[in-house]
Design a protein around this motif. Structure first.
Motif, PDB file in Angstrom:
ATOM      1  N   ALA A   3       0.833  -1.205   0.000  1.00 47.56           N
ATOM      2  CA  ALA A   3       0.000   0.000   0.000  1.00 47.56           C
ATOM      3  C   ALA A   3       0.867   1.253   0.000  1.00 47.56           C
ATOM      4  N   ARG A   4       1.937   1.258   0.777  1.00 52.86           N
ATOM      5  CA  ARG A   4       2.869   2.403   0.778  1.00 52.86           C
ATOM      6  C   ARG A   4       3.483   2.586  -0.602  1.00 52.86           C
ATOM      7  N   HIS A   5       3.900   1.485  -1.214  1.00 50.00           N
ATOM      8  CA  HIS A   5       4.501   1.523  -2.548  1.00 50.00           C
ATOM      9  C   HIS A   5       3.492   2.063  -3.567  1.00 50.00           C
ATOM     10  N   LEU A   6       2.261   1.610  -3.482  1.00 48.94           N
ATOM     11  CA  LEU A   6       1.219   2.098  -4.387  1.00 48.94           C
ATOM     12  C   LEU A   6       1.014   3.601  -4.223  1.00 48.94           C
ATOM     13  N   ALA A   7       1.064   4.094  -2.988  1.00 50.87           N
ATOM     14  CA  ALA A   7       0.895   5.528  -2.740  1.00 50.87           C
ATOM     15  C   ALA A   7       1.994   6.336  -3.424  1.00 50.87           C
ATOM     16  N   VAL A   8       3.233   5.865  -3.325  1.00 56.52           N
ATOM     17  CA  VAL A   8       4.347   6.558  -3.990  1.00 56.52           C
ATOM     18  C   VAL A   8       4.169   6.513  -5.504  1.00 56.52           C
ATOM     19  N   GLN A   9       3.805   5.349  -6.039  1.00 54.93           N
ATOM     20  CA  GLN A   9       3.572   5.227  -7.487  1.00 54.93           C
ATOM     21  C   GLN A   9       2.475   6.182  -7.938  1.00 54.93           C
ATOM     22  N   PHE A  10       1.402   6.255  -7.171  1.00 55.70           N
ATOM     23  CA  PHE A  10       0.273   7.119  -7.517  1.00 55.70           C
ATOM     24  C   PHE A  10       0.711   8.582  -7.561  1.00 55.70           C
ATOM     25  N   LEU A  11       1.397   9.050  -6.523  1.00 55.32           N
ATOM     26  CA  LEU A  11       1.807  10.458  -6.482  1.00 55.32           C
ATOM     27  C   LEU A  11       2.878  10.762  -7.533  1.00 55.32           C
ATOM     28  N   THR A  12       3.735   9.799  -7.832  1.00 60.52           N
ATOM     29  CA  THR A  12       4.720   9.971  -8.899  1.00 60.52           C
ATOM     30  C   THR A  12       4.013  10.100 -10.245  1.00 60.52           C
ATOM     31  N   ARG A  13       2.982   9.296 -10.444  1.00 63.88           N
ATOM     32  CA  ARG A  13       2.191   9.367 -11.694  1.00 63.88           C
ATOM     33  C   ARG A  13       1.448  10.699 -11.787  1.00 63.88           C
ATOM     34  N   GLU A  33       6.165  11.621   1.739  1.00 58.42           N
ATOM     35  CA  GLU A  33       6.495  10.934   2.991  1.00 58.42           C
ATOM     36  C   GLU A  33       5.295  10.858   3.931  1.00 58.42           C
ATOM     37  N   VAL A  34       4.544  11.943   4.041  1.00 59.78           N
ATOM     38  CA  VAL A  34       3.381  11.950   4.923  1.00 59.78           C
ATOM     39  C   VAL A  34       2.315  10.991   4.393  1.00 59.78           C
ATOM     40  N   THR A  35       2.136  10.956   3.080  1.00 60.37           N
ATOM     41  CA  THR A  35       1.152  10.031   2.503  1.00 60.37           C
ATOM     42  C   THR A  35       1.536   8.590   2.804  1.00 60.37           C
ATOM     43  N   GLN A  36       2.807   8.257   2.682  1.00 65.05           N
ATOM     44  CA  GLN A  36       3.255   6.901   3.024  1.00 65.05           C
ATOM     45  C   GLN A  36       2.985   6.588   4.493  1.00 65.05           C
ATOM     46  N   LEU A  37       3.260   7.549   5.370  1.00 68.39           N
ATOM     47  CA  LEU A  37       3.016   7.363   6.794  1.00 68.39           C
ATOM     48  C   LEU A  37       1.534   7.129   7.072  1.00 68.39           C
ATOM     49  N   VAL A  38       0.683   7.967   6.492  1.00 66.33           N
ATOM     50  CA  VAL A  38      -0.764   7.851   6.708  1.00 66.33           C
ATOM     51  C   VAL A  38      -1.274   6.520   6.176  1.00 66.33           C
ATOM     52  N   VAL A  39      -0.860   6.144   4.968  1.00 68.55           N
ATOM     53  CA  VAL A  39      -1.269   4.858   4.392  1.00 68.55           C
ATOM     54  C   VAL A  39      -0.840   3.722   5.314  1.00 68.55           C
ATOM     55  N   LEU A  93      -3.083   3.737   8.562  1.00 72.92           N
ATOM     56  CA  LEU A  93      -4.482   3.351   8.328  1.00 72.92           C
ATOM     57  C   LEU A  93      -4.618   1.886   7.932  1.00 72.92           C
ATOM     58  N   VAL A  94      -3.740   1.423   7.050  1.00 75.88           N
ATOM     59  CA  VAL A  94      -3.810   0.022   6.618  1.00 75.88           C
ATOM     60  C   VAL A  94      -3.414  -0.907   7.768  1.00 75.88           C
ATOM     61  N   THR A  95      -2.420  -0.516   8.547  1.00 77.13           N
ATOM     62  CA  THR A  95      -2.029  -1.320   9.714  1.00 77.13           C
ATOM     63  C   THR A  95      -3.207  -1.471  10.670  1.00 77.13           C
ATOM     64  N   VAL A 105      -6.547   9.972   1.162  1.00 79.43           N
ATOM     65  CA  VAL A 105      -6.312   8.560   1.415  1.00 79.43           C
ATOM     66  C   VAL A 105      -7.570   8.064   2.104  1.00 79.43           C
ATOM     67  N   VAL A 106      -8.255   7.119   1.464  1.00 78.58           N
ATOM     68  CA  VAL A 106      -9.499   6.584   2.007  1.00 78.58           C
ATOM     69  C   VAL A 106      -9.308   5.084   2.223  1.00 78.58           C
ATOM     70  N   VAL A 107      -9.540   4.640   3.452  1.00 79.20           N
ATOM     71  CA  VAL A 107      -9.404   3.216   3.769  1.00 79.20           C
ATOM     72  C   VAL A 107     -10.725   2.735   4.354  1.00 79.20           C
ATOM     73  N   TRP A 108     -11.259   1.666   3.749  1.00 81.80           N
ATOM     74  CA  TRP A 108     -12.485   1.039   4.236  1.00 81.80           C
ATOM     75  C   TRP A 108     -12.118  -0.304   4.848  1.00 81.80           C
ATOM     76  N   ASP A 109     -12.750  -0.612   5.964  1.00 81.25           N
ATOM     77  CA  ASP A 109     -12.634  -1.953   6.544  1.00 81.25           C
ATOM     78  C   ASP A 109     -13.986  -2.363   7.114  1.00 81.25           C
ATOM     79  N   SER A 110     -14.099  -3.610   7.498  1.00 78.94           N
ATOM     80  CA  SER A 110     -15.393  -4.162   7.913  1.00 78.94           C
ATOM     81  C   SER A 110     -15.696  -3.997   9.400  1.00 78.94           C
TER      82      SER A 110
END
Length: 159
Positions: A34-44, A59-65, A68-70, A93-98
């Motif tokens: 998820a952190r890697h995807l966040a960097v790829q997304f912002l780079t894109r 860096e902050v986006t990676q931290l938040v991701v 939240l995912v943890t 950054v939007v994270v859904w869980d059950s």
């Protein structure tokens, strides 16, 4: 883990939307993915759309991701959905869980070991909100893409 761009109604995105959505169904490796995807997304976002993104925003986006995912992997059974999208000069950054339980930031305690993640997220974000869903909850965090031109640390805006 392959990102799948979707609009809010689940159809193909319109040309103006800059977002990606991914289902995280595995184990602890999802957090790094998820952190890697966040960097790829912002780079894109920078390369393809010409939007400036500060190193701090990356860096902050990676931290938040990561936080939240943890939390979602730790406290909620089943899959986790993560959506990254650009809204004006912010990344959401939007994270859904059950899990049907609202996250609660604990009172600051320098002696406490662990469980500081939500406190940290709320300090570095422009906005933080939690919405209960028919199943589970959706946590949305907004992060400024650019640092304040005056050099101030970008964080939660005063009310």
């Amino acid at each position: 883990m392959e990102p799948v761009p979707l609009s809010e109604d689940g159809t193909a995105p319109d040309e103006q939307a800059i977002q990606t959505t991914v289902a995280l169904e595995g184990d602890g490796a999802d957090i790094a993915s998820a952190r890697h995807l966040a960097v790829q997304f912002l780079t894109r976002v920078q390369a393809e759309h010409g939007l400036p993104v500060s190193q701090r925003a990356l860096e902050v986006t990676q931290l938040v991701v990561s936080e939240l995912v943890t939390n979602a992997r730790k406290y909620a059974p089943g899959p986790v959905l993560m959506d990254l999208r650009i809204v004006g000069d912010l990344v959401e950054v939007v994270v859904w869980d059950s899990a049907p339980v609202l996250p609660v930031a604990r009172a600051p305690d320098a002696g406490r070991v662990g469980q500081h993640g939500l406190e940290i997220v709320m300090m570095v974000a422009q906005g933080f909100e939690v919405q209960m869903e028919p199943v589970g909850k959706r946590v949305t965090v907004r992060i400024a893409l650019l640092d304040d031109p005056s050099g101030a640390i970008t964080g939660r805006r005063p009310l």
